[in-house]
Design a protein around this motif. Structure first.
Motif, short mmCIF file in Angstrom:
data_model
loop_
_atom_site.label_atom_id
_atom_site.label_comp_id
_atom_site.label_asym_id
_atom_site.label_seq_id
_atom_site.Cartn_x
_atom_site.Cartn_y
_atom_site.Cartn_z
N VAL A 85 0.83 -1.19 0.00
CA VAL A 85 0.00 0.00 0.00
C VAL A 85 0.87 1.25 0.00
O VAL A 85 0.65 2.19 -0.77
N ARG A 86 1.89 1.26 0.83
CA ARG A 86 2.82 2.40 0.90
C ARG A 86 3.49 2.63 -0.45
O ARG A 86 3.60 3.76 -0.92
N LYS A 87 3.92 1.55 -1.11
CA LYS A 87 4.56 1.65 -2.41
C LYS A 87 3.60 2.22 -3.46
O LYS A 87 3.98 3.07 -4.26
N GLU A 88 2.36 1.76 -3.43
CA GLU A 88 1.35 2.24 -4.39
C GLU A 88 1.08 3.73 -4.16
O GLU A 88 0.89 4.47 -5.13
N LEU A 89 1.06 4.16 -2.93
CA LEU A 89 0.82 5.57 -2.64
C LEU A 89 1.99 6.46 -3.09
O LEU A 89 1.80 7.61 -3.42
N ALA A 90 3.18 5.88 -3.11
CA ALA A 90 4.37 6.65 -3.51
C ALA A 90 4.44 6.86 -5.01
O ALA A 90 5.15 7.75 -5.48
N THR A 91 3.70 6.06 -5.78
CA THR A 91 3.76 6.19 -7.23
C THR A 91 2.76 7.19 -7.74
O THR A 91 1.89 7.65 -7.12
#
Length: 57
Positions: free
Chosen positions: A51-57
């Protein structure tokens, strides 16, 4: 304390969207709405890192 009375520790690397308290806490942590968090978990899985990775993109 024996194994029958000991509680299992929750996996803090996973987001359980069936637990309203967890949804509220994680949404606050990520600074997104609870609905958005649920949609993200449905899309990328329950891993907080995903989830954190998806939010960073």
């Amino acid at each position: 304390m024996n194994s029958q009375t000991k509680r299992a520790m929750p996996d803090r690397s996973k987001i359980n969207v069936r637990e309203p308290r967890q949804v509220k806490c994680w949404a606050h942590k990520f600074k997104i709405s609870q609905d958005e968090l649920v949609r993200l978990v449905e899309r990328v899985g329950s891993s907080a890192a995903a989830v954190r990775k998806e939010l960073a993109t």
